[in-house]
Design a protein around this motif. Structure first.
Motif, short mmCIF file in Angstrom:
data_model
loop_
_atom_site.label_atom_id
_atom_site.label_comp_id
_atom_site.label_asym_id
_atom_site.label_seq_id
_atom_site.Cartn_x
_atom_site.Cartn_y
_atom_site.Cartn_z
N ILE A 196 72.21 53.15 14.66
CA ILE A 196 70.78 53.26 14.71
C ILE A 196 70.53 54.03 15.75
CG2 ILE A 196 68.61 51.89 15.11
CD1 ILE A 196 71.69 50.39 13.72
N THR A 198 67.62 56.11 18.22
CA THR A 198 66.46 55.91 18.37
C THR A 198 65.70 57.30 19.02
OG1 THR A 198 66.76 54.93 20.85
CG2 THR A 198 66.23 53.49 18.97
N TRP A 208 63.10 55.76 14.16
CA TRP A 208 64.43 55.73 14.15
C TRP A 208 65.23 56.45 13.06
CZ3 TRP A 208 64.22 49.87 14.71
CH2 TRP A 208 63.47 49.26 15.85
N ASP A 212 64.70 51.99 7.47
CA ASP A 212 64.75 50.75 7.10
C ASP A 212 65.42 50.40 5.79
OD1 ASP A 212 63.90 49.96 9.75
OD2 ASP A 212 62.06 48.65 8.92
N LEU A 215 68.99 51.11 5.87
CA LEU A 215 69.59 50.12 6.66
C LEU A 215 69.97 48.75 5.56
CD1 LEU A 215 68.07 50.35 10.39
CD2 LEU A 215 70.46 50.65 9.56
N VAL A 225 77.05 48.57 11.84
CA VAL A 225 75.92 49.42 12.61
C VAL A 225 76.35 49.10 13.99
CG1 VAL A 225 74.15 49.19 10.68
CG2 VAL A 225 74.43 47.39 12.62
N VAL A 244 65.11 47.45 18.31
CA VAL A 244 66.27 47.50 17.16
C VAL A 244 66.88 46.31 16.76
CG1 VAL A 244 68.46 48.66 16.68
CG2 VAL A 244 66.68 50.04 17.97
N LEU A 248 67.00 44.64 13.07
CA LEU A 248 68.17 44.26 12.49
C LEU A 248 68.39 43.06 12.11
CD1 LEU A 248 70.73 46.46 14.59
CD2 LEU A 248 70.18 46.74 12.07
#
Length: 269
Positions: A196, A198, A208, A212, A215, A225, A244, A248
């Protein structure tokens, strides 16, 4: 444990500060682990430094490695400094890169696709005049290269896997769901982590890398990750780490990972 595995410094030609600046910024940000991961030279080119504002010169590579190793020893007990590198992935030059990178004691290697069809993924002009079919081809080729990089066995981490949206936010709306799904399956099967990252906030897309939605599918497929600020200025080290971690958890991840001596270490969220 707070960590950041993606940082740069002056040698790449487009970042500010020296390595020590990033380590000190990591300490100030409360990191226990910081990875230095500047861009590899262009090993596939016969020139010493074909793109001086993109990547370091070949002769600087050993100096980079030695400096990080020296600082690793100097900062022992204060912060764990890891020797990383961000490597481009060019299929035609993969074995050259593999041979060079295997000659040094990297804690981890980030594999990033920065170019497709001989053009930077951040080049805004590449999209001009393309029809719908051609835009899909460009997106599918990007993910094809990411799949190849995952299967190569060269990398512990894949960098910013939807960064092509950085200077072209409409990239996210190009239909290529099957290519993304296949890529995430391949990444999971290959045992490689994704970061991830940024640094999207520094581009037109904001936010990011990855989204989502990606992810959520990564979690479904069991992809590990990790975190990287992709800092090109020391003040960005550890940027948005807490945000983050929170996101997550909301998505459903229980842990994330970092790498030392190319061994994966899991950290609870």
């Amino acid at each position: 444990m707070k960590f950041d595995l993606h940082t740069h410094h002056f040698r790449c030609g487009h970042a500010d500060g020296n390595i020590r600046d990033y380590i000190e910024a990591g300490i100030a940000a409360g990191l226990q682990v910081i990875g230095i991961s500047d861009h590899t030279p262009y090993f596939g080119s016969p020139e010493e430094q074909p793109f001086p504002r993109i990547a370091m010169a070949k002769q600087e590579f050993v100096n980079y490695v030695n400096e990080v190793l020296a600082l690793k020893t100097e900062y022992e007990g204060k912060i764990d400094v890891l020797l990383g590198i961000e490597s481009d992935f060019f299929p035609e030059h993969a074995e050259t890169y593999r041979q060079v990178l295997n000659s040094y004691p990297f804690d981890y290697i980030i594999g990033s696709v920065h170019s497709t069809f001989n053009s930077s993924i951040f080049n805004k002009s590449r999209w001009k005049g393309l029809g719908d079919k051609e835009r899909i081809e460009h997106k599918e080729e990007y993910y094809n290269l990411i799949r190849q990089s995952a299967r190569s066995g060269m990398f512990q981490i894949l960098g910013h896997i939807d960064a092509m949206k950085g200077n072209y936010p409409a990239f996210s709306d190009i239909p290529a769901e099957a290519a993304i799904e296949d890529t995430l399956k391949t990444i999971a099967e290959s045992g490689v982590a994704i970061e991830i990252n940024t640094s999207g906030k520094t581009k037109l897309s904001g936010g990011w890398y990855p989204s989502d939605a990606i992810l959520e599918r990564a979690l479904f497929h069991g992809v590990n990750v990790t975190f990287g600020s992709d800092a090109h200025k020391p003040f960005r080290v550890g940027d948005e780490w807490e945000e983050v971690a929170k996101r997550l958890k909301e998505i459903g991840f229980k842990e994330w990972v970092y790498f030392k001596n190319k061994q994966q270490i899991s950290v609870p969220l």
